[in-house]
Design an enzyme around this catalytic site. Structure first.
Site, PDB file in Angstrom:
ATOM      1  CG  HIS A 174       0.477   1.378  -3.828  1.00 44.35           C
ATOM      2  ND1 HIS A 174      -0.016   1.111  -5.081  1.00 44.35           N
ATOM      3  CD2 HIS A 174       1.338   0.365  -3.554  1.00 44.35           C
ATOM      4  CE1 HIS A 174       0.518  -0.014  -5.541  1.00 44.35           C
ATOM      5  NE2 HIS A 174       1.343  -0.491  -4.630  1.00 44.35           N
ATOM      6  CD  GLU A 175       3.934   0.169  -0.891  1.00 44.13           C
ATOM      7  OE1 GLU A 175       3.648  -1.005  -0.599  1.00 44.13           O
ATOM      8  OE2 GLU A 175       4.354   0.483  -2.021  1.00 44.13           O
ATOM      9  CD  GLU A 203       1.570  -4.080  -6.561  1.00 35.74           C
ATOM     10  OE1 GLU A 203       1.450  -2.852  -6.325  1.00 35.74           O
ATOM     11  OE2 GLU A 203       2.231  -4.835  -5.834  1.00 35.74           O
ATOM     12  CG  HIS A 215       0.240  -3.580  -1.281  1.00 35.12           C
ATOM     13  ND1 HIS A 215      -0.394  -4.324  -2.256  1.00 35.12           N
ATOM     14  CD2 HIS A 215       1.187  -2.852  -1.923  1.00 35.12           C
ATOM     15  CE1 HIS A 215       0.141  -4.034  -3.441  1.00 35.12           C
ATOM     16  NE2 HIS A 215       1.093  -3.153  -3.268  1.00 35.12           N
ATOM     17  CG  HIS A 241       3.650  -3.163 -10.120  1.00 35.15           C
ATOM     18  ND1 HIS A 241       4.753  -3.910  -9.758  1.00 35.15           N
ATOM     19  CD2 HIS A 241       3.276  -2.480  -9.009  1.00 35.15           C
ATOM     20  CE1 HIS A 241       5.030  -3.684  -8.476  1.00 35.15           C
ATOM     21  NE2 HIS A 241       4.152  -2.824  -8.005  1.00 35.15           N
ATOM     22  CG  ASP A 288      -1.752   1.512  -8.573  1.00 38.16           C
ATOM     23  OD1 ASP A 288      -0.850   1.752  -7.748  1.00 38.16           O
ATOM     24  OD2 ASP A 288      -1.534   1.067  -9.720  1.00 38.16           O
ATOM     25  NE  ARG A 318       1.125   1.125 -10.832  1.00 40.48           N
ATOM     26  CZ  ARG A 318       2.068   0.813  -9.949  1.00 40.48           C
ATOM     27  NH1 ARG A 318       3.264   0.421 -10.371  1.00 40.48           N
ATOM     28  NH2 ARG A 318       1.838   0.909  -8.654  1.00 40.48           N
TER      29      ARG A 318
END
Length: 659
Positions: free
Chosen positions: A494-495, A556, A498, A621, A560, A627
């Site tokens: 996920h990071e 976000e 980004h 988010h 995800d 999610r």
């Protein structure tokens, strides 16, 4: 799990149905979730380390954290000083007009007043101001200006009539009651503060909605103070900045503004507003930030306001609030206490190894993606490879001398909690403002280590995994790899993603904002991102009968979806290399199924309607259930693992994919 639910119809119900039944939302919360439960467990550990008497291992920094916590818990002393520290700060700033029958307009300009609030109390009223890396030249610190954060969670609360509750009425009541506690006349305060609400409403109208601010390059504007002065003549910008900055500043100083349309409107609003109204508003914003730290009648009014805004029925335990504040205000010192006995060094090595396998998976997916041109793809790979990983905590925490230097400007006393709060605000402001004219320190951590969260910083191109998140459900050295990859693995992916979402893709590998994609590839990206926007716009949150804002949450959501895909691929590579893991006893699920189950169970939780509304209006988010359902319904790997027929709710024919 709720095993009677069909995983191909609603996987959130299947993964979290029983968890949600067993976990009632506590009276002092707007929601309960796995994240919050983990944070609560972490809080208990922090309470333990903060309550330990001074010992030989304590540095002056960790002592300050313990003293700050102690002052927060000392109710007797807090009662003794009551609201005096707040009253004296207000007097020093020229008084809060509504509380003074004969208020005289002070002989300082509005610019100097705003500057003192920024320099002495770290308070950005009307103008949000800070010093940070220039988006277009990330090794240089520059003065930055933005629209202010409103007092309520989003501009919708000011501009939309709400059928659920009278939020503006509750806000006005809260403001009036607090003013009366500080000496305002109960007959006239309400009417006077109504003008303050109208004033803030106009500012809310002038501000840009969050969903329109994601494209950093379209709102970034670098200009000299002289140019800014021409465009927003109602504010003396030089006077404002020199009132709190030590540096030598002239009209040639370059600044970055992220909210020019807002500033232009704000200038007009200030020009035709009464000075008393402006002063009332500015003082209220300082008071509003201080009141949550106060007790007795103030606490009662604050709890009442939160009851309407978030559905919270009672105030949290004092110790829990004190732990929270100490960790937020002295995060590095608290982190040093936490990692002494609560951080397993091995997990740092394991996390590092996982980051490398997941980055490898990202690069493979990059190579397979057919919508990018080769040149952009090569630069994207360079960017992924150049990401710095920060795991656990900064080295600073193990070097007492260096840590002490961080807090050298901070005074903390044992018996004056509110004064400590003001001191911390002053220290925060000083810490930020002294960066001007200093080179950017790319190694500096900007987040406290004892926190259940993870981050990506576009300016530094780094991914950060604080010590607090390296614990079950996300990660355990005793878990099978399927659970670790479904947990912390997806967070890592996920990071990384980004760096390539709607915002991150605008920055190059050195953290500079520039166009490194060709136009055709940008068009392709936008088309794919639009698929996510449309998909998430269709999700409705039953608690409040409102739809998710697909534009506001797109970054976000992209992260995800990408993180899930990369981590699953990395897990399968691990299996290929090391062989299948043995089945878990008593569980009739394959490891592929466990991977997706653990991912979903991170998002178990329920919300009160008030809290759900705030999240839908202001959070970037998507809510927890979304999610789970969103990314899994886009995942072919998930559909294969659970044998979901094509066309079932969790395996729709049309799927969205960017990375």
């Amino acid at each position: 799990m709720n095993q009677s639910a069909n995983p191909c119809v609603d996987f959130f119900q299947f993964a979290c149905g029983a968890w949600n039944k067993k976990h009632q939302i506590p009276e002092d919360r707007g929601s309960i979730s796995v994240f919050e439960v983990l944070s609560d467990q972490l809080q208990i550990i922090l309470k333990g380390v903060l309550e330990e008497p001074f010992n030989i291992l304590d540095s002056s920094a960790t002592r300050k954290a313990k003293v700050f916590y102690k002052s927060c818990m000392n109710i007797q002393q807090i009662r003794k000083f009551s609201d005096d520290p707040l009253r004296s700060v207000l007097t020093e700033l020229g008084g809060w007009p509504v509380t003074q029958p004969n208020w005289q307009e002070p002989n300082v300009s509005i610019e100097v007043l705003l500057g003192r609030l920024r320099g002495d109390y770290n308070e950005g009223v009307l103008i949000e101001q800070w010093v940070g890396p220039d988006d277009k030249n990330s090794s240089v610190n520059i003065l930055q200006l933005d629209q202010m954060t409103l007092a309520l969670p989003s501009r919708d609360y000011y501009l939309k009539q709400s059928s659920e509750a009278d939020y503006l009425g509750a806000y006005h009541r809260y403001m009036t009651e607090v003013a009366i506690l500080l000496g305002a006349d109960s007959d006239t305060a309400g009417a006077e503060l109504l003008q303050v609400i109208q004033f803030e409403k106009r500012l809310a109208n002038a501000s840009l909605p969050e969903a329109d601010r994601h494209d950093t390059s379209s709102i970034y504007r670098k200009l000299t103070l002289a140019q800014l002065q021409l465009e927003v003549p109602q504010i003396n910008w030089l006077e404002y900045l020199t009132s709190f900055l030590d540096a030598d500043i002239t009209h040639d100083e370059m600044v970055v503004a992220y909210a020019m349309p807002y500033f232009i409107e704000m200038g007009k609003i200030i020009a035709d507003s009464d000075r008393r109204v402006i002063h009332n508003y500015v003082m209220w914003r300082l008071v509003m930030d201080i009141v949550p730290h106060m007790i007795d009648e103030y606490q009662q009014k604050h709890t009442e306001f939160r009851r309407i805004m978030q559905g919270i029925q009672s105030e949290r335990n004092r110790w829990s609030q004190c732990v929270d504040w100490t960790n937020k205000k002295l995060g590095m010192a608290v982190g040093a206490l936490y990692i002494r006995d609560n951080f397993n060094q091995d997990s740092k090595e394991v996390a590092l190894a996982m980051i490398h396998t997941i980055r490898e998976a990202f690069n493979e997916l990059l190579a397979e993606n057919h919508w990018m041109d080769d040149e952009t793809r090569a630069v994207a790979k360079e960017k992924a490879d150049a990401m710095n990983e920060r795991i656990g905590y900064p080295e600073l925490l193990t070097e007492p001398e260096e840590l002490n230097k961080e807090y050298i400007m901070l005074n903390v006393t044992e018996d004056q909690f509110l004064t400590n709060i003001f001191n911390v605000l002053r220290y925060d402001a000083y810490h930020n403002l002294q960066k001007l004219r200093q080179p950017v320190n790319k190694d500096k951590w900007s987040t406290e280590p004892a926190i259940v969260n993870a981050f990506y910083n576009p300016n530094k191109n780094d991914i950060v995994f604080p010590a607090g998140i390296l614990q079950p459900l996300f990660y355990s050295q005793h878990f099978p790899k399927s659970l670790n990859y479904g947990g912390i693995g997806v967070v890592i992916g996920h990071e990384i993603t980004h760096g390539f979402d709607d915002k991150g893709r605008q920055f190059d590998k050195d953290g500079n904002m520039m166009q490194w994609w060709n136009n055709a590839t940008i068009r392709e990206f936008r088309e794919r991102a639009q698929c996510f926007i449309d998909q998430y716009n269709r999700y409705k949150l039953d608690e409040v009968d409102q739809f998710v804002n697909g534009r506001m949450t797109q970054g976000e959501n992209i992260a995800d979806n990408g993180g899930l895909k990369q981590s699953y691929r990395a897990y399968k590579k691990w299996v290929k290399k090391h062989g299948e893991e043995p089945q878990l006893p008593g569980i009739k699920l394959s490891h592929d199924q466990l991977f997706f189950l653990n991912y979903a169970q991170i998002w178990c939780g329920t919300m009160r309607p008030e809290d759900a509304l705030t999240k839908i209006r202001s959070a970037v988010h998507s809510p927890g259930p979304i999610r789970v359902i969103g990314p899994l319904s886009n995942s072919k790997d998930f559909a294969n693992a659970y044998n979901c027929p094509l066309g079932s709710p969790m395996n729709p024919r049309n799927k969205c994919s960017v990375w």
